[in-house]
Motif scaffolding. Sequence first.
Motif, mmCIF file in Angstrom:
data_model
loop_
_atom_site.group_PDB
_atom_site.id
_atom_site.type_symbol
_atom_site.label_atom_id
_atom_site.label_comp_id
_atom_site.label_asym_id
_atom_site.label_seq_id
_atom_site.Cartn_x
_atom_site.Cartn_y
_atom_site.Cartn_z
ATOM 1 N N GLY A 5 2.525 -3.625 10.997
ATOM 2 C CA GLY A 5 2.245 -2.213 11.223
ATOM 3 C C GLY A 5 2.602 -1.435 9.974
ATOM 4 O O GLY A 5 2.752 -2.027 8.895
ATOM 5 N N VAL A 6 2.751 -0.114 10.139
ATOM 6 C CA VAL A 6 3.072 0.732 9.000
ATOM 7 C C VAL A 6 4.380 1.458 9.259
ATOM 8 O O VAL A 6 4.555 2.076 10.314
ATOM 9 C CB VAL A 6 1.947 1.754 8.743
ATOM 10 C CG1 VAL A 6 2.378 2.803 7.729
ATOM 11 C CG2 VAL A 6 0.688 1.045 8.266
ATOM 12 N N ARG B 251 2.511 -0.982 4.690
ATOM 13 C CA ARG B 251 2.157 -1.923 5.737
ATOM 14 C C ARG B 251 3.120 -3.095 5.624
ATOM 15 O O ARG B 251 3.260 -3.689 4.553
ATOM 16 C CB ARG B 251 0.709 -2.398 5.539
ATOM 17 C CG ARG B 251 0.237 -3.362 6.585
ATOM 18 C CD ARG B 251 -1.219 -3.721 6.372
ATOM 19 N NE ARG B 251 -2.113 -2.824 7.080
ATOM 20 C CZ ARG B 251 -2.398 -2.930 8.384
ATOM 21 N NH1 ARG B 251 -1.858 -3.891 9.105
ATOM 22 N NH2 ARG B 251 -3.228 -2.089 8.952
ATOM 23 N N GLY C 19 0.820 -1.206 0.000
ATOM 24 C CA GLY C 19 0.000 0.000 0.000
ATOM 25 C C GLY C 19 0.853 1.255 0.000
ATOM 26 O O GLY C 19 2.069 1.201 -0.177
#
Lengths: 256, 601
Positions: free
Chosen positions: B488-489, B494, B224
């Motif tokens: 997580g990011v 991600r 993403g």
Amino acid sequence: MNRLNKLFASKNNNLLSIYFTAGYPALNTTVDIAEALEKAGADFLEIGFPYSDPVADGPTIQHSSEVALENGMSLKVLFEELAELRSRVSIPILLMGYFNPIAQYGIERFCKKAAEVGVDGIIVPDLPIYEYENMYSSYFIDNGLSNIFLVTPQTSEERIRKIDDLSSSFIYLLSSSTITGYNLKLSDSVEDYYKRITAMKLNNPTVIGFGITDSSSFAKACNYANGAIIGSRFVKLLGEDGYIDKIDGFVKGIRP
Amino acid sequence: MKIKVCGLKHPENIEAVTALQPDYVGFIFYGKSPRYMAGLPVGALKTIPASIRKTGVFVNESAENIEKLIAEYGFDAIQLHGDESPEFCAKFKGKVTVIKAFGLNENFDFEQLKDYANNIDLFLFDTKTKEYGGSGKTFDWAILDQYKLDIPFFLSGGIGPENIAEVKNITHPQFYGVDLNSRFEIEPGLKNIEKLKDAFNIVKNKTQMKYGVNEQGYYGDFGGAYIPEMLYPNVEELRQQYLNIINDEGFKAEFDDLLKNYVGRPSPLYHAKRYSEKYGANIFFKREDLNHTGSHKINNAIGQILLAKRLGKKRIIAETGAGQHGVATATVCALMGIECVVYMGEIDMARQAPNVSRMKMLGAKVIPATSGSKTLKDATNEALRDWIGNPVDTHYIIGSVVGPYPYPDMVARFQSIISAETKKQLVEHTGSELPQYVLACVGGGSNAMGMFYHFLDDESVKLVAVEAAGKGVNSGESAATTALGNEGVLHGSRTILMQTEDGQVVEPYSISAGLDYPGIGPQHAHLFKSHRGEYVSITDDEALQAGLLCCQLEGIIPAIETAHALAQLEKMKFEANDNVVICISGRGDKDLDTYIKYFNY
């Protein structure tokens, strides 16, 4: 209709919003600062929760985040502090921060908890439209929280329309493509950008942020939007001794 | 496999088809065809990107007319569908790509093709019919086995949505691509874009369906583009352009030329005999350390600088940890005469002073990152902040397979040259392009992704990724992301990262600055979670011992990053016939101080 919608329904110009980082300069100051800001006349507030890697922030807010983390601020601690928010503060409150701490806390749990303590909206600069729309919007909507999107001078008209459709209280206009804490220079191109937004006749009100530092830049911004947000300049004040007593003068200095 | 879409005649439809990025598009100049493009304005072909070859299709047309139409429409290729002789074809050879079509049936005499071999570029095999041109029916593809010439061919005739997948089973060495026409139409000459899109996905994603990136930039749960709106225009511009640019023939030619003549590729695949004896398997070293600037980083830097030039960017920014990517970026900026700014953590600048000087000698400005922990992740933050403030004229050359989509995919494609070469070289060494094991070290993971890329769908090949355990996975001083991190990011995607319960990023530790990163690229996170790759870790001590062993057994001083991958050999058990490839990602000159101090030389 949450507090934000009521505010914009009753007042549509010269709205003043203030940002500050929770946990800075010390723990257990969040509600005190919010209360002082309300008394001084601020219309709504953004409470930042700190993150180790705040990509969209300049030195002032980076520093406040570092200190807040050293002080032990976290979402868990923040929600504990905010438990007494609504017994002391009645203006609309937004939480603002980066996505990763929310993801670790749990997005659904975060939205529920925020609604429970009386938060009205959320600003997550690095949560993209696609992910919000397809994965998370129901948590926000079910808890009556407005999600606030940012728009920059480079955002296309098509994308602004999409943001307008997804927004339910206001749209956050960035004065320019910049990180936080830089002075606004009202050049012709910035003015063109504000005019372009005005001409689009959006469904949602707009508020201008990034680079608003004093009464003159605040007044200029209010020519083109329903209000403006001050962040870094206020966070600097919080670094001074006796800051709590200076809040009233600061707010009145911005909007006499 | 190439894709040609033939029989176009409506301007809007042409635009929609070219948006799918076929390799060839065909226009039929034959009055008896229902797809005859008579009356199509010349301008309708002008907007077709240069990466797509415009093909004029003719049946017994005069050479004069063909020449005139080539000039008028700007055809890059001609396809001759009548009784044109080899001599006739020769008139056009060298001027445009010449494709000669033949109708095949079980009685086809392949001998007749020999006379054409020197006079054309490609054959196109269709189903034999009484009329000239396509039939929309398939022929028995088994007869292709009788074709023994070394001219590549297009397969045509009756390829449709229901049999497109079968085409992928054709293993003929000269099979070049498919010609799609009547089975993807709403009416003759009007293509069904949805059906074509599905077919393109099946054909083009052949090697990347399972572990590759999807349209939203995700690899399974990871990837993403988690970026603030200020970065959206920059990243969106890249997303829209990167595939068009890197698939363009002109780009590929320039990239290949620089890799060959500037970087020194192909890098050797060296059969390490003493290592092979020691570990009881055939050990091969893929020698990325022999590249110009001393590591694999230059592959990506060259790719991105060429891309930045095509995007019209005037200024380059980059982040660097140990300085290898910073040096590679400063190098390509010097090569192209473009302004270069490198962000480097203040602490790393002190640790890696020689590389700071190198970058400065190459003309780059090195800016210390003084925020946060003053290392690689903060240098990345500072570079992103710079990019926010310079959205129009600046390109950010990210050094690893990290960051918002499309970076992980783009960097992986530039580094995939490593595995593409390895496959060919393995055939020479072992007779097979597939080894049993492929090993590489992982920080962000760019050399590993380049080394794994073309093996991802060859599930018999075991992929081993080696992270840095630092002073031990549980010592509190480690960079073993998959062992210690969770989802997580980080930096726009991600992925899996090392973080506190509260989602704050944890500062990693490794003796090797190149592996000292708290995350991994999203595609690695996907390979880890799907168990396609095995992710292990090696301590500082193990790596340094392995680095010294490599010096003494093979006469190669590896980078300490690379030494982590070498150390993993100690922990593996092999069969005598196993073929094992290790990516020697970089040379150890930059690490001499560390080696010397550790071993007291």
